[in-house]
Design a protein around this motif. Sequence first.
Motif, PDB file in Angstrom:
ATOM      1  N   ASN A  37       0.820  -1.216   0.000  1.00 58.80           N
ATOM      2  CA  ASN A  37       0.000   0.000   0.000  1.00 58.80           C
ATOM      3  C   ASN A  37       0.853   1.265   0.000  1.00 58.80           C
ATOM      4  OD1 ASN A  37       1.029   0.003   2.570  1.00 58.80           O
ATOM      5  ND2 ASN A  37      -0.928  -0.313   3.618  1.00 58.80           N
ATOM      6  N   ASP A  38       2.123   1.134  -0.370  1.00 58.02           N
ATOM      7  CA  ASP A  38       3.019   2.294  -0.357  1.00 58.02           C
ATOM      8  C   ASP A  38       3.542   2.631  -1.755  1.00 58.02           C
ATOM      9  OD1 ASP A  38       4.530   0.010  -0.549  1.00 58.02           O
ATOM     10  OD2 ASP A  38       6.076   0.635   0.882  1.00 58.02           O
ATOM     11  N   ALA A  39       2.774   2.271  -2.778  1.00 62.50           N
ATOM     12  CA  ALA A  39       3.168   2.618  -4.144  1.00 62.50           C
ATOM     13  C   ALA A  39       3.100   4.134  -4.338  1.00 62.50           C
ATOM     14  CB  ALA A  39       2.257   1.911  -5.143  1.00 62.50           C
ATOM     15  N   ASP A  40       3.983   4.659  -5.201  1.00 60.62           N
ATOM     16  CA  ASP A  40       3.973   6.102  -5.465  1.00 60.62           C
ATOM     17  C   ASP A  40       3.946   6.411  -6.954  1.00 60.62           C
ATOM     18  OD1 ASP A  40       6.511   5.506  -6.354  1.00 60.62           O
ATOM     19  OD2 ASP A  40       7.570   6.777  -4.916  1.00 60.62           O
ATOM     20  N   GLY A  41       3.678   5.393  -7.790  1.00 60.78           N
ATOM     21  CA  GLY A  41       3.581   5.606  -9.226  1.00 60.78           C
ATOM     22  C   GLY A  41       4.856   5.358  -9.991  1.00 60.78           C
ATOM     23  N   THR A  42       5.981   5.215  -9.292  1.00 58.78           N
ATOM     24  CA  THR A  42       7.250   5.050  -9.998  1.00 58.78           C
ATOM     25  C   THR A  42       7.451   3.643 -10.541  1.00 58.78           C
ATOM     26  OG1 THR A  42       8.316   4.714  -7.837  1.00 58.78           O
ATOM     27  CG2 THR A  42       8.457   6.918  -8.810  1.00 58.78           C
ATOM     28  N   PHE A  43       6.785   2.656  -9.948  1.00 53.05           N
ATOM     29  CA  PHE A  43       6.917   1.299 -10.450  1.00 53.05           C
ATOM     30  C   PHE A  43       5.590   0.806 -11.008  1.00 53.05           C
ATOM     31  CE2 PHE A  43      10.877   0.209  -7.866  1.00 53.05           C
ATOM     32  CZ  PHE A  43      11.672   0.132  -8.998  1.00 53.05           C
ATOM     33  N   ASN A  44       5.635   0.425 -12.277  1.00 51.28           N
ATOM     34  CA  ASN A  44       4.536  -0.277 -12.925  1.00 51.28           C
ATOM     35  C   ASN A  44       5.166  -1.433 -13.694  1.00 51.28           C
ATOM     36  OD1 ASN A  44       5.502   0.769 -15.473  1.00 51.28           O
ATOM     37  ND2 ASN A  44       4.403   2.681 -15.020  1.00 51.28           N
ATOM     38  N   THR A  45       4.396  -2.136 -14.481  1.00 54.54           N
ATOM     39  CA  THR A  45       4.939  -3.291 -15.188  1.00 54.54           C
ATOM     40  C   THR A  45       6.132  -2.918 -16.066  1.00 54.54           C
ATOM     41  OG1 THR A  45       2.756  -4.344 -15.206  1.00 54.54           O
ATOM     42  CG2 THR A  45       4.388  -5.190 -16.751  1.00 54.54           C
ATOM     43  N   HIS A  46       6.061  -1.762 -16.723  1.00 49.41           N
ATOM     44  CA  HIS A  46       7.133  -1.346 -17.629  1.00 49.41           C
ATOM     45  C   HIS A  46       8.393  -0.946 -16.863  1.00 49.41           C
ATOM     46  CE1 HIS A  46       4.410  -1.598 -20.999  1.00 49.41           C
ATOM     47  NE2 HIS A  46       3.558  -0.794 -20.384  1.00 49.41           N
ATOM     48  N   THR A  47       8.222  -0.128 -15.820  1.00 50.55           N
ATOM     49  CA  THR A  47       9.403   0.332 -15.096  1.00 50.55           C
ATOM     50  C   THR A  47      10.006  -0.790 -14.254  1.00 50.55           C
ATOM     51  OG1 THR A  47       7.930   1.259 -13.386  1.00 50.55           O
ATOM     52  CG2 THR A  47       8.784   2.772 -15.086  1.00 50.55           C
ATOM     53  N   MET A  48       9.184  -1.718 -13.758  1.00 51.19           N
ATOM     54  CA  MET A  48       9.731  -2.860 -13.034  1.00 51.19           C
ATOM     55  C   MET A  48      10.510  -3.772 -13.982  1.00 51.19           C
ATOM     56  SD  MET A  48      10.533  -4.616 -10.478  1.00 51.19           S
ATOM     57  CE  MET A  48       9.752  -3.701  -9.167  1.00 51.19           C
ATOM     58  N   ALA A  49       9.999  -3.952 -15.189  1.00 47.13           N
ATOM     59  CA  ALA A  49      10.755  -4.729 -16.178  1.00 47.13           C
ATOM     60  C   ALA A  49      12.113  -4.076 -16.437  1.00 47.13           C
ATOM     61  CB  ALA A  49       9.968  -4.856 -17.475  1.00 47.13           C
ATOM     62  N   HIS A  50      12.126  -2.745 -16.476  1.00 46.53           N
ATOM     63  CA  HIS A  50      13.394  -2.028 -16.653  1.00 46.53           C
ATOM     64  C   HIS A  50      14.315  -2.282 -15.465  1.00 46.53           C
ATOM     65  CE1 HIS A  50      16.187   1.108 -17.871  1.00 46.53           C
ATOM     66  NE2 HIS A  50      16.094   1.652 -16.658  1.00 46.53           N
ATOM     67  N   PHE A  51      13.775  -2.250 -14.244  1.00 45.77           N
ATOM     68  CA  PHE A  51      14.586  -2.534 -13.061  1.00 45.77           C
ATOM     69  C   PHE A  51      15.194  -3.934 -13.132  1.00 45.77           C
ATOM     70  CE2 PHE A  51      15.085  -4.404  -8.849  1.00 45.77           C
ATOM     71  CZ  PHE A  51      15.847  -3.449  -8.184  1.00 45.77           C
ATOM     72  N   ILE A  52      14.384  -4.925 -13.521  1.00 48.53           N
ATOM     73  CA  ILE A  52      14.869  -6.306 -13.622  1.00 48.53           C
ATOM     74  C   ILE A  52      16.014  -6.399 -14.626  1.00 48.53           C
ATOM     75  CG2 ILE A  52      14.235  -8.637 -14.376  1.00 48.53           C
ATOM     76  CD1 ILE A  52      11.402  -8.018 -13.231  1.00 48.53           C
ATOM     77  N   LYS A  53      15.859  -5.758 -15.757  1.00 47.18           N
ATOM     78  CA  LYS A  53      16.912  -5.809 -16.776  1.00 47.18           C
ATOM     79  C   LYS A  53      18.169  -5.074 -16.322  1.00 47.18           C
ATOM     80  CE  LYS A  53      13.635  -6.188 -20.602  1.00 47.18           C
ATOM     81  NZ  LYS A  53      13.056  -5.512 -21.789  1.00 47.18           N
ATOM     82  N   GLU A  54      17.986  -3.986 -15.580  1.00 42.74           N
ATOM     83  CA  GLU A  54      19.145  -3.221 -15.112  1.00 42.74           C
ATOM     84  C   GLU A  54      19.910  -3.965 -14.030  1.00 42.74           C
ATOM     85  OE1 GLU A  54      20.487   0.024 -16.134  1.00 42.74           O
ATOM     86  OE2 GLU A  54      19.443  -0.927 -17.811  1.00 42.74           O
ATOM     87  N   ILE A  55      19.209  -4.492 -13.036  1.00 42.89           N
ATOM     88  CA  ILE A  55      19.912  -5.238 -11.997  1.00 42.89           C
ATOM     89  C   ILE A  55      20.432  -6.558 -12.567  1.00 42.89           C
ATOM     90  CG2 ILE A  55      17.993  -6.574 -10.983  1.00 42.89           C
ATOM     91  CD1 ILE A  55      19.165  -5.661  -8.205  1.00 42.89           C
TER      92      ILE A  55
END
Length: 369
Positions: free
Chosen positions: A218-236
């Motif tokens: 319940n602490d989402a702030d809009g910065t992570f969605n399916t697209h940006t999380m996919a980017h995080f996975i690829k970056e890490i």
Amino acid sequence: MKKNILLMGGVLILLLSACSDWTTPEPKQIEHIGGYATMDNQESEEYYESLRAWKATAVNNGRPISYGYFSNWAPTGAMRKGYLSALPDSMDMVSMWSGTPRKEELTEAQAADKAMAQKKGIKLLNVSLLSHLGKGMTPESAYEEVNKKAKDEGWSDRQLQEARREARWTYWGFTSGDFGGQDLYDAISKFAKAYYDFLVEHEWDGLDIDWEPGMGFNDADGTFNTHTMAHFIKEIGKYMGPNSDPEGKGHKILCVDGLFSHFGDDIAPYVDYFIEQAYGRMPYMSVPGDQYQKLVVCENFESSFSGGGQLLRQAAWMPGNGGCKGGVGAYRLDNDYNNSPDYKWMRQAIQINLKVFEEWQKNKDKPKE
């Protein structure tokens, strides 16, 4: 190079012959035996070396793993439920649901318990409900100015929360407020590298991304969605996970659990395991890239630890496409310690998991009639 490995504290003897045969274990029932956890001699060192060598056969999905979320890490006193070192020696991987402290935050007992578990080759993962940019990695110094201003001016809790969010975004380099903007993607790249550096510095073995938008946090702030999380996975994934290790020499583990079926097939090469929370049922989620050899099926031992729930059926399950699953596990695995013998259901699941893998290996290359 014959090696007979007795998995102390487990219910298996893995008869492992020459190096080429490490992946063909033959499980057999034995009595409950313990002892090596308190020993420090040449015999125990040889045992641990052989145990770690067997654990390494799971690298790059070489065999299905045993997995669990550990929820009450408290390695003190005679009651050993809170000890990682009391887990069956044949456990492969644990997500630390009760947290992964920094080195300097570990108690002496935690440091010793962590070291013993890792000596056995058990991989200990940081697990996080990654709901927003910077979660768990933003230093308190990033908030000093707004905290002081809030105190001086008597801000409401809501005003302070919004200001701290802005300060966090600024710290990571997200200043435009545009959730589709390049600076957000750049900030996520910076966050991914910082997360990896934390795992290295504090000697944790990997990351389990608990991705449950709309239901798990319940602490989402809009910065992570399916697209940006996919980017995080690829970056890490540049630093850890299978994509970072093309020669298969070993790497820190990268897992995704929760709603992983929301992602496209393009993230599959970056992920070691997809953890399905198949609580009280058999698996049904589609796996990115149809890489079912990365699928670990988990039961819920928050509620089903006394009777085992569906764990043994999940251990026996194999994908209908003729492939092999990635493993079996349980949420709040440590509750299984309360059974007799301790870890009763997980010990059986480990044995079944390896047995079906052995059968799959024998049959996979047989011509179809």
